[in-house]
Enzyme design. Structure first.
Site, PDB file in Angstrom:
ATOM      1  N   CYS A 186      60.359  51.441  52.190  1.00  0.00           N
ATOM      2  CA  CYS A 186      61.553  50.617  52.401  1.00  0.00           C
ATOM      3  C   CYS A 186      62.056  49.940  51.130  1.00  0.00           C
ATOM      4  O   CYS A 186      63.053  49.200  51.182  1.00  0.00           O
ATOM      5  CB  CYS A 186      61.288  49.571  53.484  1.00  0.00           C
ATOM      6  SG  CYS A 186      60.154  48.246  52.983  1.00  0.00           S
TER       7      CYS A 186
ATOM      8  N   CYS B  36      57.969  49.224  47.523  1.00  0.00           N
ATOM      9  CA  CYS B  36      57.470  50.020  48.647  1.00  0.00           C
ATOM     10  C   CYS B  36      58.088  51.412  48.636  1.00  0.00           C
ATOM     11  O   CYS B  36      59.315  51.557  48.539  1.00  0.00           O
ATOM     12  CB  CYS B  36      57.789  49.314  49.962  1.00  0.00           C
ATOM     13  SG  CYS B  36      57.290  50.255  51.424  1.00  0.00           S
TER      14      CYS B  36
ATOM     15  N   SER C 272      25.579  37.100  48.425  1.00  0.00           N
ATOM     16  CA  SER C 272      24.966  35.771  48.506  1.00  0.00           C
ATOM     17  C   SER C 272      24.837  35.271  49.934  1.00  0.00           C
ATOM     18  O   SER C 272      24.117  34.303  50.191  1.00  0.00           O
ATOM     19  CB  SER C 272      25.804  34.764  47.706  1.00  0.00           C
ATOM     20  OG  SER C 272      27.093  34.629  48.284  1.00  0.00           O
TER      21      SER C 272
ATOM     22  N   TYR D 285      45.988  40.443  39.009  1.00  0.00           N
ATOM     23  CA  TYR D 285      45.456  41.591  39.733  1.00  0.00           C
ATOM     24  C   TYR D 285      45.684  42.898  38.983  1.00  0.00           C
ATOM     25  O   TYR D 285      44.872  43.818  39.085  1.00  0.00           O
ATOM     26  CB  TYR D 285      46.041  41.639  41.151  1.00  0.00           C
ATOM     27  CG  TYR D 285      45.309  40.691  42.063  1.00  0.00           C
ATOM     28  CD1 TYR D 285      44.052  41.013  42.562  1.00  0.00           C
ATOM     29  CD2 TYR D 285      45.840  39.445  42.379  1.00  0.00           C
ATOM     30  CE1 TYR D 285      43.353  40.131  43.368  1.00  0.00           C
ATOM     31  CE2 TYR D 285      45.152  38.559  43.182  1.00  0.00           C
ATOM     32  CZ  TYR D 285      43.905  38.902  43.675  1.00  0.00           C
ATOM     33  OH  TYR D 285      43.203  38.023  44.451  1.00  0.00           O
TER      34      TYR D 285
ATOM     35  N   PRO E 155      18.250  39.910  43.595  1.00  0.00           N
ATOM     36  CA  PRO E 155      17.280  39.301  42.684  1.00  0.00           C
ATOM     37  C   PRO E 155      16.976  37.844  43.011  1.00  0.00           C
ATOM     38  O   PRO E 155      15.951  37.309  42.588  1.00  0.00           O
ATOM     39  CB  PRO E 155      17.946  39.423  41.303  1.00  0.00           C
ATOM     40  CG  PRO E 155      19.391  39.612  41.587  1.00  0.00           C
ATOM     41  CD  PRO E 155      19.479  40.321  42.896  1.00  0.00           C
TER      42      PRO E 155
ATOM     43  N   HIS F 223      37.542  43.341  52.274  1.00  0.00           N
ATOM     44  CA  HIS F 223      38.408  42.444  51.513  1.00  0.00           C
ATOM     45  C   HIS F 223      39.543  43.168  50.801  1.00  0.00           C
ATOM     46  O   HIS F 223      40.223  42.576  49.963  1.00  0.00           O
ATOM     47  CB  HIS F 223      37.572  41.645  50.509  1.00  0.00           C
ATOM     48  CG  HIS F 223      36.639  40.684  51.168  1.00  0.00           C
ATOM     49  ND1 HIS F 223      35.653  40.001  50.478  1.00  0.00           N
ATOM     50  CD2 HIS F 223      36.530  40.271  52.456  1.00  0.00           C
ATOM     51  CE1 HIS F 223      34.977  39.221  51.319  1.00  0.00           C
ATOM     52  NE2 HIS F 223      35.495  39.387  52.520  1.00  0.00           N
TER      53      HIS F 223
ATOM     54  N   GLN G 124      32.213  44.048  50.717  1.00  0.00           N
ATOM     55  CA  GLN G 124      33.075  42.924  50.378  1.00  0.00           C
ATOM     56  C   GLN G 124      33.775  43.164  49.037  1.00  0.00           C
ATOM     57  O   GLN G 124      34.635  42.381  48.639  1.00  0.00           O
ATOM     58  CB  GLN G 124      32.248  41.643  50.291  1.00  0.00           C
ATOM     59  CG  GLN G 124      31.594  41.241  51.609  1.00  0.00           C
ATOM     60  CD  GLN G 124      30.552  40.150  51.410  1.00  0.00           C
ATOM     61  OE1 GLN G 124      29.438  40.416  50.975  1.00  0.00           O
ATOM     62  NE2 GLN G 124      30.924  38.926  51.730  1.00  0.00           N
ATOM     63  N   ASN G 125      33.397  44.237  48.353  1.00  0.00           N
ATOM     64  CA  ASN G 125      33.954  44.532  47.034  1.00  0.00           C
ATOM     65  C   ASN G 125      35.315  45.202  47.158  1.00  0.00           C
ATOM     66  O   ASN G 125      35.585  45.923  48.122  1.00  0.00           O
ATOM     67  CB  ASN G 125      32.998  45.415  46.239  1.00  0.00           C
ATOM     68  CG  ASN G 125      31.665  44.720  45.993  1.00  0.00           C
ATOM     69  OD1 ASN G 125      31.600  43.493  45.991  1.00  0.00           O
ATOM     70  ND2 ASN G 125      30.617  45.492  45.795  1.00  0.00           N
TER      71      ASN G 125
END
EC number: 2.3.1.286
Length: 244
Positions: free
Chosen positions: A151, A148, A190, A66, A215, A119, A101-102
């Site tokens: 905390c 964090c 999709s 990530y 497309p 998401h 959704q990106n």
């Protein structure tokens, strides 16, 4: 419905709801989740990198994946599709709502404000203990995992993983917007990932017009009012700027 009728319906609509997927960001050079699994990452299944179980087993590898994606999207720029949707938002005002959704944050960087990220967002992390969401440091100086700020507990990527529920308030707001929309735009998705894909059907059930920009034919195509067969930027331009 013809293209001219689709344009007219969109122009006349008081309430417009938009759902965007990976195709809306493709022209910014951002690969889909699976397309990004090249090189070192090609040996991993999606579930190895994007599930709570994977994170519990190997948080270092998940964070490395990530962190790389965060660096990539930070370098990317909003494309014409993002800017056209931001312009449509300015035109429709409070009658506009966008659900994406990106996880790249490009809609907000293009000026979008009335939106939810179903998401999550690659540029933020969420505390595993207290739930605080905080922005990540600059990608050039970021060394995961972050702590964090409230905390000091470890934080996880602020992304909805396989097997997790979408954020309840965001999904409720999106569902309400699509139920009330005169016109819904389904851009670059999709139609395979639920519950987001079901938003288009909320508009159809309520009697609204649903226009797809993609497309390729999708699983939603048979249920929609009209489809523009083009990439996101050109398809939206055809709907919003018919003289261009």
């Amino acid at each position: 419905m013809t293209l001219e009728q689709a344009r007219a319906a969109l122009a006349a609509a008081r309430r417009v709801a938009v759902l965007t997927g990976a195709g809306a960001s493709a022209e910014s050079g951002i690969p889909t989740f699976r397309d990004a699994q090249t090189g070192h990452w090609a040996r991993f299944r999606p579930e190895d990198l994007a599930s709570p179980d994977a994170y519990r087993r190997d948080p270092e590898t998940v964070w490395a994946w990530y962190a790389g994606r965060y660096r990539d999207v930070t370098q990317a720029q909003p494309n014409e599709a993002h800017h056209l949707l931001a312009r449509l938002e300015r035109e429709k005002g409070d009658g506009f709502f966008l659900a994406t959704q990106n996880v790249d944050g490009l809609h907000a960087r293009a000026g979008g404000e009335r939106l939810v990220e179903l998401h999550g967002n690659l540029s933020t992390a969420r505390c595993e203990t207290c739930g605080t969401v905080a922005p990540l440091p600059d990608p050039e100086t970021f060394t995961p995992p972050p702590g964090c700020p409230v905390c000091a507990a470890p934080m996880r990527p602020n992304i909805v993983w396989f097997g997790e529920f979408l954020p309840e308030l965001a999904l409720e707001a999106a569902t309400r917007a699509f139920e009330e929309a005169d016109v819904a735009l389904i851009v670059g998705t999709s139609g395979q990932v639920y519950p987001a894909a079901g938003l288009a059907l909320e508009t159809r059930r309520a009697g609204g017009v649903v226009i797809e920009v993609n497309p390729d034919e999708t699983e939603l195509t048979p249920y929609l009012t009209y489809s523009v067969r083009d990439v996101a930027s050109r398809g939206l331009l055809a709907l919003l700027d018919p003289t261009d």
